[in-house]
Design a protein around this motif. Structure first.
Motif, PDB file in Angstrom:
ATOM      1  N   LEU A  11      -3.291  -1.635 -11.596  1.00 40.49           N
ATOM      2  CA  LEU A  11      -4.456  -2.396 -11.534  1.00 40.49           C
ATOM      3  C   LEU A  11      -4.728  -3.504 -10.482  1.00 40.49           C
ATOM      4  CD1 LEU A  11      -6.942  -2.233 -13.245  1.00 40.49           C
ATOM      5  CD2 LEU A  11      -5.962  -3.983 -14.902  1.00 40.49           C
ATOM      6  N   THR A  18      -3.178  -3.814  -7.772  1.00 42.68           N
ATOM      7  CA  THR A  18      -2.972  -3.105  -6.274  1.00 42.68           C
ATOM      8  C   THR A  18      -4.346  -2.450  -6.214  1.00 42.68           C
ATOM      9  OG1 THR A  18      -0.904  -2.552  -6.172  1.00 42.68           O
ATOM     10  CG2 THR A  18      -2.012  -1.579  -4.560  1.00 42.68           C
ATOM     11  N   PHE A  65      -7.512  -3.194  -3.240  1.00 39.81           N
ATOM     12  CA  PHE A  65      -8.184  -2.131  -2.447  1.00 39.81           C
ATOM     13  C   PHE A  65      -9.514  -2.092  -2.584  1.00 39.81           C
ATOM     14  CE2 PHE A  65      -9.319   1.859  -0.778  1.00 39.81           C
ATOM     15  CZ  PHE A  65      -8.597   1.783   0.479  1.00 39.81           C
ATOM     16  N   PHE A 106     -12.545  -2.810   0.000  1.00 36.47           N
ATOM     17  CA  PHE A 106     -13.509  -1.748   0.494  1.00 36.47           C
ATOM     18  C   PHE A 106     -15.025  -2.275   0.040  1.00 36.47           C
ATOM     19  CE2 PHE A 106     -15.722   2.219  -1.235  1.00 36.47           C
ATOM     20  CZ  PHE A 106     -15.971   2.679  -0.064  1.00 36.47           C
ATOM     21  N   LEU A 132      -9.152  -8.693   3.586  1.00 40.71           N
ATOM     22  CA  LEU A 132      -7.922  -8.385   2.796  1.00 40.71           C
ATOM     23  C   LEU A 132      -7.246  -9.638   2.478  1.00 40.71           C
ATOM     24  CD1 LEU A 132      -5.852  -6.438   1.178  1.00 40.71           C
ATOM     25  CD2 LEU A 132      -4.619  -6.288   3.542  1.00 40.71           C
ATOM     26  N   LEU A 148     -16.025   0.104   9.180  1.00 40.27           N
ATOM     27  CA  LEU A 148     -14.885  -0.329   8.629  1.00 40.27           C
ATOM     28  C   LEU A 148     -15.110   0.310   6.957  1.00 40.27           C
ATOM     29  CD1 LEU A 148     -12.156  -1.955   8.041  1.00 40.27           C
ATOM     30  CD2 LEU A 148     -13.419  -3.608   7.610  1.00 40.27           C
ATOM     31  N   PRO A 149     -15.923   0.371   6.248  1.00 39.21           N
ATOM     32  CA  PRO A 149     -16.014   0.618   5.061  1.00 39.21           C
ATOM     33  C   PRO A 149     -15.406   2.300   4.815  1.00 39.21           C
ATOM     34  CG  PRO A 149     -17.934  -0.378   5.304  1.00 39.21           C
ATOM     35  CD  PRO A 149     -17.305  -0.349   6.626  1.00 39.21           C
ATOM     36  N   LEU A 190     -11.866   2.799   5.655  1.00 36.27           N
ATOM     37  CA  LEU A 190     -11.256   2.545   4.352  1.00 36.27           C
ATOM     38  C   LEU A 190     -11.110   3.705   3.363  1.00 36.27           C
ATOM     39  CD1 LEU A 190     -12.008  -1.168   3.818  1.00 36.27           C
ATOM     40  CD2 LEU A 190      -9.588  -0.108   4.732  1.00 36.27           C
ATOM     41  N   LEU A 231      -2.481   3.436 -16.859  1.00 37.07           N
ATOM     42  CA  LEU A 231      -3.420   2.313 -17.100  1.00 37.07           C
ATOM     43  C   LEU A 231      -4.389   2.470 -18.223  1.00 37.07           C
ATOM     44  CD1 LEU A 231      -3.801  -0.184 -15.598  1.00 37.07           C
ATOM     45  CD2 LEU A 231      -5.340   1.046 -14.068  1.00 37.07           C
ATOM     46  N   PHE A 288       4.678   5.994  -6.485  1.00 40.68           N
ATOM     47  CA  PHE A 288       3.584   5.100  -6.193  1.00 40.68           C
ATOM     48  C   PHE A 288       4.190   3.799  -5.626  1.00 40.68           C
ATOM     49  CE2 PHE A 288       0.736   1.578  -8.044  1.00 40.68           C
ATOM     50  CZ  PHE A 288      -0.243   1.870  -7.109  1.00 40.68           C
ATOM     51  N   THR A 314       3.438   2.990  -1.555  1.00 42.80           N
ATOM     52  CA  THR A 314       2.599   2.218  -1.279  1.00 42.80           C
ATOM     53  C   THR A 314       3.366   1.009  -0.534  1.00 42.80           C
ATOM     54  OG1 THR A 314       1.588   2.412  -3.340  1.00 42.80           O
ATOM     55  CG2 THR A 314       1.151   0.302  -2.150  1.00 42.80           C
ATOM     56  N   MET A 350      -5.930  -4.596  12.454  1.00 35.35           N
ATOM     57  CA  MET A 350      -5.172  -4.047  11.172  1.00 35.35           C
ATOM     58  C   MET A 350      -5.652  -2.635  10.649  1.00 35.35           C
ATOM     59  SD  MET A 350      -4.616  -5.576   7.298  1.00 35.35           S
ATOM     60  CE  MET A 350      -3.787  -4.585   6.354  1.00 35.35           C
TER      61      MET A 350
END
Ligand code: K
Ligand code: K
Lengths: 449, 449
Positions: free
Chosen positions: A361, A363, A367, A371, A385, B295-296, B299, B330, B359, B363, B381
């Protein structure tokens, strides 16, 4: 006669509390304090100049969540009374509204109900072995002692820089509370950049922030150990202490060797230690301009803010205990071990489940909001970020974009700060779970209120 | 007499294979093909001009891993024979070295050993219900049919653009193999940007890439269903199909409404669909300059590359199945459910454990390598993160920085492409686990080699 409406509201609110899950109560509590803070800070009598409604909401959320991100300069925007309100909001947010109400109950009713224990447990994820009452008493005592000592320390430190009188007293108290609650609000216009080589001031902030962020559990545990009440440190305290020291060491080393800015400083080691400390404890004061850091070290600081420190203190972030659980899962998988353990101790399934859910959740939110902010803002990704990690981790460090955020951007950061303070899992559970309200209302006659 | 040294090497390699874990065998297999490809591609007789040793290693790794990232222009740097070698490496990498060797065994020994089943199982994470032999036969048959049909389609499509003769035949075969294996290597200097509005070419690539990436399990399952051998689609096939369609739809919509570049195009919907498709299938062809995306949307594409598609196909990424497992964890936590399920089906603990470990590791690697590349490179970045996600997901899309990477940066990307192809968890396990080699050597007399 005068008390009747207040009593009515109290009685209504008590019934409202009982009807909600402990998680939802936490959310409502923080929301209520933020709302009150916002309404007060929006009053022009507390302003030095013109302030928008949105800026007041931002400041109030930032204070209650002990984040410390600001869209306006606090000292130049709010008068003394405004600053005082901000300090009170920080204090309330830092110790936690439920700890304060429970403390109140503790000294009025002489007993804590099962229901309040549950709420406290939800906020601080206590191991069952530590008693609630000792815990609360330690929290309050420790807070008062540390903040008084911190203020005295600051007073003498500021005196060396020529600050005297009422101003020195006020600055000392404000920054002591702000440091211990890891809020990072400063009355200087560039945080503590002017004091980057002052060992005394750096030390005071570090002690206050580490004590506040390492958490009341760790402090209580260490205190018990020192007084000989227990013979060994608890597993949780060990993990948090060792993990904190390890990450702090790594962060300091990387900063020293990886950041060109240290070459310009007279105290490069102090500078490196302080920025690593400020990110991990999530206090959020800074002694170098964060916006001038190179990308590698900006990412390092982002990572430290992402992890944070202890689950029981005032710090935000994913927490060292969660990181430990994740490392354990991965370790056992990669080494083909049957059991998920750390330092030879088996980690309960429930803890792994919570840690994994939190990681997914936390992470995911980082993100998602990066976005979303990439739509509303036109800053480069690393700065966006960084702002997201800083607000969700309730750190308050910034590359300097906070004041220039769009209205949408400010609202997104407000949501992040609030979510970060309540806790991503607690917040998600509060919003989504079919609450265990039935169970609660059945047991509600246990309540002493 | 001539065969003796080859037989000796074969015999030695067989003994070597048996002594290693299945995971380690996969790593060694891919490594061996990459090494052979590198040694061949380093020979000047396959070059049109000057090429560095590092570029040959990069191209070989990119081909075997079916990534498609390139530091040099393939058509201008390698002659026909060099290009042919690259195509063979793509084909080997795409179908998987173990699938090929098992296929070889299937038609020479008429039986597959327990050991080989285990290796195949480790690579494709097969549900136990599907038989290995049918699986392999379907893989090969399907690959041949699709690649032949794709090449014929490309031939007529290229003809419409005035391409004829041997050049048209070669371009058709190369791009058909490259598309089906989701390798994304192109012989044009700007991928398929010149064909961005050609519906025919866009369709051919999409069909090939979706078939290749959705995976052999899904195709086999759909095939069984079509021929009436089973009455219902398997749970895995459902999850992959629905998840793929959902993400593809979301990606297309966001691209269409969020990317200013679509306004300049005559076929904005086709453009949006193709970029979402290329990221998810990890084929990596592009019809717009990725470096010019806002950028959006950059991503968004990063996220789609991060997820990828099916665990059984040629695609890289975290996989839709892993995403489903994470969402389930989750969901059950946030809604306070006792059981971890998805669409009413309980998900086994083992799958959740694998998904969680993947994961965390996936990540973590993305963050770590973004951090490392921020030291070696001076790009912003978003471009670095994009390159990292693209290489670990074996996608091959790039904002255009690949050729300008430093030596260190190229080596880091090579490691990522290789790790992405082997699989992060498989690679980690191969390197770290005390292999079950004892068990394997005991059973090694089962081997038919
Ligand atoms: K803070
Ligand atoms: K690819």
């Amino acid at each position: 006669m005068n008390k009747t409406p207040i009593k009515k509201i109290k009685s209504w609110y008590t019934r409202f509390q009982i009807s909600k899950s402990p998680q939802m109560n936490l959310v409502w509590g923080f929301f209520l304090y933020t709302l009150i803070g916002f309404l007060l800070l929006a009053l022009p009598i507390f302003h030095k100049g013109e302030l928008s409604i949105l800026d007041s909401l931002f400041t109030s959320t930032s204070a209650v969540s002990t984040t410390g991100l600001v869209t306006v300069n606090i000292f130049e925007s709010y008068n003394f009374f405004g600053q005082f309100i901000i300090m009170v909001l920080i204090q309330i947010g830092g110790i936690g509204y439920m700890t304060l109400t429970t403390y109140y109950l503790l000294f009025t009713t002489k007993r804590i109900t099962h229901w309040h224990q549950r709420v406290i447990g939800a906020e601080f994820t206590l191991p069952n072995t530590i008693k609630i009452r000792d815990f609360i008493r330690s929290v309050i005592t420790f807070t008062i002692i540390m903040e008084v000592l911190g203020a005295i320390g600051f007073y003498f430190a500021f005196a060396q820089h020529g600050m005297t009188g009422l101003r020195a007293i006020w600055f000392s108290i404000f920054h002591s509370v702000s440091a211990f609650c890891t809020a990072g609000f400063a009355l200087f216009d560039n945080s503590f950049e002017s004091f980057s080589t002052d060992v005394w001031i750096n030390t005071i902030i570090s002690i206050l922030a580490i004590a506040g962020s390492l958490g009341f559990i760790v402090i209580t545990d260490l205190w018990y150990r020192l007084r000989g009440r227990t013979k060994r440190l608890s597993f949780t305290t060990k993990i948090i202490s060792y993990g904190f020291l390890a990450l702090l060491g790594i962060g300091t080393l990387f900063f020293y060797f990886g950041e060109p800015l240290t070459a310009e400083s007279n105290s490069p080691w102090l500078l490196s230690f302080f920025q690593a400390m400020t990110a991990m404890t999530t206090v959020g004061f800074n002694t170098v301009p964060i916006g001038e850091l190179g990308l590698p070290i900006l990412l390092l600081v982002t990572f430290l803010m992402y992890i944070g420190a202890s689950p029981s203190g005032t710090a935000g972030g994913l927490k060292i205990t969660t990181l430990t659980a994740l490392i354990s899962v991965l370790k056992s998988r990669l080494f083909g071990q049957q059991q998920i353990s750390f330092l030879g101790r088996k980690i309960p399934f429930e803890r792994l489940y919570v840690a994994t859910s939190t990681f997914i959740l936390y992470t995911g939110i980082i993100f998602l909001f990066t976005f979303l902010l990439s739509f509303t803002e036109s800053f480069p990704m690393d700065k966006i970020l960084f702002e997201v990690a800083s607000s969700l981790g309730t750190v308050g460090l910034s590359t300097g974009i906070t004041g220039d955020l769009s209205v949408g951007g400010k609202l997104l950061i407000i949501i992040l700060m609030f979510t970060g303070r309540v806790g991503v899992l607690t917040f998600g559970f509060a919003l989504l779970a079919r609450s265990s309200s039935e169970e609660l209302s059945i047991k509600s006659d246990d309540l002493a209120v």
